[in-house]
Scaffold this motif. Structure first.
Motif, PDB file in Angstrom:
ATOM      1  N   ASP A  74      15.857 -50.615  78.098  1.00 53.57           N
ATOM      2  CA  ASP A  74      16.877 -51.288  77.009  1.00 53.57           C
ATOM      3  C   ASP A  74      17.801 -50.326  76.265  1.00 53.57           C
ATOM      4  N   LYS A  75      17.033 -49.109  76.228  1.00 55.42           N
ATOM      5  CA  LYS A  75      17.927 -48.154  75.318  1.00 55.42           C
ATOM      6  C   LYS A  75      18.911 -47.449  76.145  1.00 55.42           C
ATOM      7  N   GLN A  90      28.096 -49.343  75.023  1.00 53.88           N
ATOM      8  CA  GLN A  90      28.409 -49.079  73.780  1.00 53.88           C
ATOM      9  C   GLN A  90      29.786 -48.671  73.880  1.00 53.88           C
ATOM     10  N   GLN A 136      21.775 -50.321  76.602  1.00 51.19           N
ATOM     11  CA  GLN A 136      22.703 -50.419  75.255  1.00 51.19           C
ATOM     12  C   GLN A 136      23.431 -49.080  75.343  1.00 51.19           C
TER      13      GLN A 136
END
Length: 383
Positions: free
Chosen positions: A336-337, A344, A340
């Motif tokens: 998930d990180k 960005q 993300q």
């Protein structure tokens, strides 16, 4: 000149005085009538040719004609449109007279007009004893109409009085067999119907020639000493009826909503049922389509099914735990990180260490191979 002209002369022309000047007054009416009838009735003092007898016969004939004309005119009478005339001859019933101009024998026939269309009312009131030994004041009014003129005149001596007494008797009988609460509150309509039925049962045997049109329950009141308590009881009765009507209105308002919810739930359940059935049928069809491929190449098919399953599992989670081969440590891969950070900004791309990426991929391959070997061994054991 006039006989009573003023003046001092001795000429007195008063016709009521005789020749001697003595006042004798006006002539007597009886004397005048005797002189007139004497001319028609007496013939002895007339001439010797019998002219007095002829004059007497003519006078009697003329008087008879005049008397007959007067008698005939006196027999005419009129019956109104709404009435019927009961004709009596010497006091005995002799038929009915229709509306319009009619004639009867004077001094022989008598006509009693009876209105056949007017609706008459007869009130009745009084204090009466109820079934539960309470006093109550009752006021009623009956409306009736005459339908048979002969029966109305001859059935009873005084039809209105007889009807009034029958009305009072019917009211007292019904009130005496009713309770006070019913009379003062919600039982008035039932009591009115019972009084009407009882009155009709009393009147019918007498054949009075009347038809009971309607009966009105005008008023019913308790004694003055307990009026306040009964007013409170009536108010409570009205509140009860109002609450019942409000509850019924609320029930009628909520029932359609509840029925709508029930229908919606039924439709959703039916849709869910059809969806599950279709999904199950799709799974069956998919496995039936996969069966020939598995029969042709079992190992490849099992591997492909395993990979598809793992892809589906990993797509639903954002965290992956990686077990390295030959070590007691477990690696954590924050997908998930990573996703993300990749989304960005394109100016700062995420860079992974090649050595770290190689170790991760080697660990994933090791786990995949171990899982595959475990699954194969388990299948062989089952076989």
């Amino acid at each position: 000149m006039a006989w009573n002209e003023p003046g001092g002369n001795n000429n007195n022309n008063d016709p009521w005085k005789n020749k001697g000047g003595k006042d004798q007054g006006p002539p007597d009416l009886d004397d005048v009538l005797k002189n007139i009838f004497g001319k028609f009735g007496k013939g002895g003092k007339g001439g010797s040719d019998g002219s007095s007898n002829g004059l007497t016969g003519k006078g009697l004939g003329f008087a008879a004609i005049v008397a007959l004309v007067i008698y005939g005119l006196s027999g005419f009478y009129t019956i109104k449109e709404a009435e019927r005339g009961v004709l009596l001859r010497f006091g005995e019933y002799n038929g009915l007279a229709d509306p319009g101009l009619q004639w009867k024998f004077t001094f022989i026939d008598q006509v009693l007009p009876v209105n056949m269309q007017e609706i008459n009312s007869l009130p009745s009131r009084g204090a009466m004893l109820t079934e539960d030994e309470n006093m109550v004041g009752v006021e009623m009014e009956v409306q009736y109409r005459v339908i048979n003129a002969q029966q109305w005149v001859f059935a009873v001596v005084d039809p209105e009085k007889s009807l009034s007494q029958a009305f009072d008797s019917a009211i007292r009988y019904v009130i005496g067999h009713s309770k006070m609460d019913d009379i003062l509150t919600g039982g008035r309509e039932v009591i009115r119907a019972r009084v009407l039925e009882e009155l009709q049962g009393i009147v019918d045997p007498y054949a009075m020639g009347v038809s009971i049109i309607d009966l009105n329950f005008t008023n019913a009141r308790p004694p003055e000493e307990v009026r306040a308590a009964f007013d409170d009881a009536i108010a409570a009765q009205e509140d009860q009826e109002r609450f019942i009507r409000e509850a019924e209105a609320y029930s009628k308002a909520r029932e359609p909503e509840a029925r709508g919810v029930v229908n919606r739930m039924n439709e959703e359940a039916q849709a869910y049922k059809e969806r599950v059935i279709l999904e199950a049928q799709g799974e069956v069809a998919r496995f039936e389509a996969l069966l020939p491929q598995y029969a042709a190449a079992p190992e490849v098919t099992r591997q492909r099914i395993y990979l598809e399953t793992m892809e589906q599992v990993f797509s639903n989670t954002s965290k992956v735990m990686v077990d390295t081969e030959g070590g007691g440590n477990m690696m954590y891969l924050p997908l998930d990180k990573i996703i993300q950070q990749q989304g960005q900004a394109a100016t700062n791309p995420v860079r992974l260490d090649p050595n770290q990426f190689q170790g991760l991929t080697n660990g994933l391959g090791t786990n995949t191979r171990q899982d595959s070997s475990r699954s194969n061994s388990s299948r062989q054991g089952r076989n």
